[in-house]
Write a protein that holds these residues in place. Structure first.
Motif: not given
Lengths: 518, 376
Positions: B29-43, B194-206
């Protein structure tokens, strides 16, 4: 004892299941077939190294992806609806029916979901050959998942490999292989998957023909037509053969369904096959609205006897023989079956009472009687009949079953012709010059869906009123819940699925218009 | 080989398998959890695309695990399948609806002419993450707090409230588990980014989200766990099959099943270590620690619910209708046959793990999103 639910609950539960199943079956057959067509195309790419095959593969893969997503969405509901809406059924047969569903998940769904990710996203991550393997495994996974669910469905049409356990009040499996390799299950799987192959082939030819009509993507269209038509022709011949086998299995195991799909009321030796028929609008029997006479029919003499029993003069029982009985040919009247079913139900009730009262001795005696071979063969075999009051309720909707069957069969033969002509025209290089044929190919796409849905109407409506043939009537299988609740979820799903279908169609049409990425 | 096992041993074996599936599901369910973070991690649109493609390549595993969990439960404990699904009708249909909208959302969101607009499909994903986790967690809470049903002598279910299972939200202990699962899913989702994405902002927000979600997760989880150990539980007399209330039943289970308790503790430690090592030691592998920890924890909780003569699906309306792994199971024959099928599970897991690694060898970047031919 098992209580019979009210009619409107049963009807709404059936409506909800039919809604889900029919929506699901819009998407599944295409998945079954197009994954194989795509795998062939990719094999050609890997073998020849020609980029054009990769482009063709990727284009059909895009359309497959759109279709697959919604197939998955409707599938999850279907699996759980056995529990939510048919919980009495789920317990009564769960010991047998649950197994194929679990195997489907473990062996087929994981295969599909692992390799589909590689198929879509692995082009730059794995070698060409591994990618090809993933594509093939996706196709195999899809068709394997169909195997297990059809084994489950086949078992409902012809329950085998089990005994009834009075202690638990359910049927329990005693032979796994009998369930898996039952003729009905095997026929069902082969017939349903090959119908998916045919539908996918018609889909690919139809869309390619549209491109040719628009004078676009000519190379993609012609190559796709060739692959699809050859695959379609082989599949359709196979489809007819498996259909023919299925008919014989039905004639033996589900004679009422067989009589209904042929509109046969009065059985006879050397029975003729009604190739085309039209029912009159009036009822022949005031007690049964499902019985109607033909107002017009075109009959092939003796053919039905041959189709059913491979004997031109064999006796084929009609609906009246099955309801009223036919001593000469050994068909028991339905009223007698109902009586025997009641005895079985009553005995089971007595056993339950004795158990409850702690009367072990009586319980043991009754259990021995219930499980004895003669009681099983003479009474328990008719268990489900005991729930019926009126023998007429044992007749399914004849006109609907008849029309669906004939639509399916007629279209099946039409597709053979479509594939043969497609091959001839594409090989001769005249396909894109015959506008009438290109138009016909486009129109054939919806016809393939009509044929496919008709097949399931025959299979599921034709076997009513049974959910498990002769053992459990549909009305006893339903979850005890208010009809209003089911009505509400029916409409919720109807709206949800329809909205998603519209989205799917719009996206699909747009992607076809856009065409392959250059 | 399985023929030689007793019916009881097979019932235990299948409860273990069902528990493993449940544990893997909660991890996924990390997939589900990740989906709910869509707007707070991805601007930005680009960030959202990266997030949804990261999750979109895995969503089917979660989905398939749920379906297989249902199938395996049906095959091994059909009485649970018929009682819970038929009984708690509204809960299960709400859960299913939440998964229906997920299945199409990834594929359709960015496609032209998608009829509902990208935003709608994004909301579908957020709803799936929110409802899917909370409702499933709450439903599993009833394994420990009971539900309102009775079974007749033909084992047919009668639900005793018109809310058909939704009344589970009135018991705070159930909801606490639902919320714990929800926040855990978000923790795992953030760790996965944090584990799979190479993107500073996304990692910082995560990382920020990881911290924000760890706190409520711990609050709800600890509340659930401590209360569980202190509450009365549903015990079964192994001789007569009679179900009765036992004080500190789950605490007794913890004490009487020491190996399981070790698994539980290791699991909790794994989750905590995954979070701490990511937040304070800049480790990129926290996802695996927390993920494995989740699997251990959920597995141990399921064994607490069903092993050691405990009713795993108790009825508070009619105690004797409660389901145990003995009275709810399939016949010995079916469990034996299915046990042979279960020998395929390690093989299935092996190819999943192998291809998962192949697909995750490189981190997901913005450039890949531009080059990739199939983008969600």
């Amino acid at each position: 004892m098992i209580e019979i639910a009210d009619v409107s609950l049963v009807d709404w539960s059936r409506a909800q299941f039919a809604l889900t199943a029919m929506y699901h079956w819009i998407f599944v057959p295409l998945t079954l077939g197009i994954t194989i067509i795509i795998a062939f195309m990719e094999t050609l790419y890997v073998k020849t190294g020609k980029e054009e095959w990769k482009k063709i593969t990727k284009f059909w893969m895009t359309l497959f992806g759109i279709n697959f997503a919604i197939g998955v969405a409707t599938g999850i509901i279907l699996e759980f609806e056995f529990g939510t809406n048919w919980s009495n059924y789920s317990w009564f047969v769960g010991d047998i029916f649950g197994a194929p569903l679990a195997i489907e998940g473990i062996l087929a769904f994981f295969m599909e979901s692992t390799f589909i990710a590689i198929m879509f996203f692995g082009w730059n991550k794995v070698s060409k050959k591994t990618h090809l393997l993933a594509t093939w495994l996706t196709a195999i996974g899809a068709n394997l998942s169909a195997l297990w669910i059809l084994v489950a469905n086949g078992w409902m049409q012809k329950p085998v490999g089990m005994t009834f356990n009075p202690e638990t009040a359910r049927n329990e499996m005693n032979n796994f292989w009998e369930v898996l390799f039952s003729q009905t299950a095997v026929d069902k799987w082969l017939h349903a998957t090959s119908s998916g192959f045919v539908l996918a082939a018609v889909f690919v030819i139809g869309i390619s023909a549209w491109y040719l009509l628009k004078k676009r993507e000519v190379l993609l269209a012609k190559k796709s037509i060739l692959v699809a038509a050859v695959f379609g022709l082989i599949s359709s011949v196979y489809l007819i053969m498996t259909g023919d086998n299925s008919t014989r299995t039905i004639a033996n195991d589900q004679p009422m369904k067989f009589a209904a799909l042929e509109g046969l009321y009065n059985g006879s030796e050397g029975a003729g096959l009604v190739a085309v028929g039209l029912f009159s609008t009036s009822e022949t029997d005031p007690n049964n609205e499902n019985l109607k006479d033909f107002s017009m029919k075109l009959e092939i003499p003796n053919f039905l006897s041959y189709m059913a029993f491979l004997d031109w003069n064999a006796f084929v029982p009609g609906i009246h023989d099955l309801i009223d009985g036919n001593e000469k040919y050994g068909y028991m009247p339905a009223s007698e079956k109902i009586e025997r079913g009641r005895v079985a139900i009553q005995k089971l009730g007595e056993f339950k009472e004795a158990k409850k009262a702690g009367n072990t001795q009586l319980a043991n005696t009754l259990k021995t009687e219930l499980t004895s071979e003669s009681f099983q063969n003479n009474y328990f075999k008719y268990f489900g009949y005991g729930y019926f009051e009126n023998p007429q309720d044992l007749v399914p909707n004849v006109p609907l079953t008849f029309y669906s069957f004939h639509t399916m069969v007629g279209l099946g033969f039409f597709f053979v012709l479509l594939f043969v002509l497609s091959i001839i025209y594409i090989v001769k290089g005249t396909f894109d010059k015959k506008r009438w044929f290109m138009r016909l190919a486009v129109i054939s796409i919806p016809l393939a869906y009509v044929a496919s849905q008709s097949g399931w109407i025959v299979a599921e409506l034709g076997r009513q009123p049974w959910v498990v043939q002769d053992l459990m009537p549909t009305m006893a299988a339903v979850t005890r819940i208010s009809a209003g609740s089911v009505q509400t979820t029916f409409w919720l799903f109807a709206v949800l699925f329809t909205v998603l279908l519209i989205a799917e169609l719009k996206i699909m049409f747009r992607q076809i218009k856009i065409g392959p990425k250059h | 080989m399985f023929e030689n096992l007793s019916h009881l041993a097979l019932q235990h074996y299948w409860w273990v398998l069902v528990s493993i599936l449940a544990a893997l599901f909660v991890f996924l369910t990390f997939v589900q959890g990740g989906q709910t973070l869509l707007y707070s991690v991805g601007k930005t649109e680009g960030e959202k695309t990266i997030i949804l493609n990261t999750l979109g390549r895995k969503w089917e595993f979660t989905f398939t695990t749920l379906v297989t969990f249902g199938g395996a439960f049906f095959a091994s404990f059909p009485l649970f399948y018929s009682t819970s699904f038929g009984g708690a009708y509204w809960v299960w249909l709400a859960i299913l609806a939440a998964f229906v909208i997920q299945a199409v959302a990834y594929e359709y969101r960015k496609k032209p002419a998608n009829f509902l607009g990208a935003k709608t499909f994004e909301i579908f994903l957020v709803l799936n993450g929110l409802l899917g986790t909370i409702l499933i967690g709450t439903a599993v809470g009833t394994f420990f707090n009971g539900a309102m049903f009775s079974l007749n002598d033909m084992n047919q279910v009668d639900w005793q409230t018109p809310y058909r299972g939704l009344e589970a939200v009135l018991t705070f202990h159930n909801v606490a588990l639902g919320l714990a699962v929800f926040f855990l899913a978000r923790v795992l989702g953030a760790l996965y980014f944090i584990f799979t994405v190479e993107h500073e902002t996304i990692v910082a927000r995560s990382k920020k989200q990881l911290l924000y979600n760890t706190i409520p997760f711990l609050v709800f989880f600890l509340y659930f766990l401590i209360w569980l150990l202190l509450k009365e539980g549903f015990a079964v007399n192994p001789e007569s099959g009679e179900v009765f209330m036992e004080k500190y039943k789950y605490l007794h289970n913890v004490l009487q099943m020491p190996l399981n308790s070790v698994i539980l503790l290791v699991g909790i430690a794994g989750v905590l270590w995954g979070i701490i090592s990511t937040l304070f030691m800049n480790s990129g592998k926290g996802f695996w620690f927390a993920g494995t920890g989740t699997v251990f924890t959920v597995f141990a909780l399921f064994l607490l619910a069903g092993f050691n003569n405990t009713a795993f699906y108790p009825s508070v309306y009619d105690l004797q209708s409660s389901l145990t792994i003995q009275n709810a199971s399939s016949s010995k024959f079916t469990l034996t046959a299915m046990s042979y099928v279960s020998l395929m599970i390690p093989f299935v897991l092996a190819y999943i793990v192998y291809f998962w690694r192949v697909m995750n060898r490189k981190k997901i970047t913005e450039e890949e999103m531009q080059e990739e031919s199939h983008v969600y």
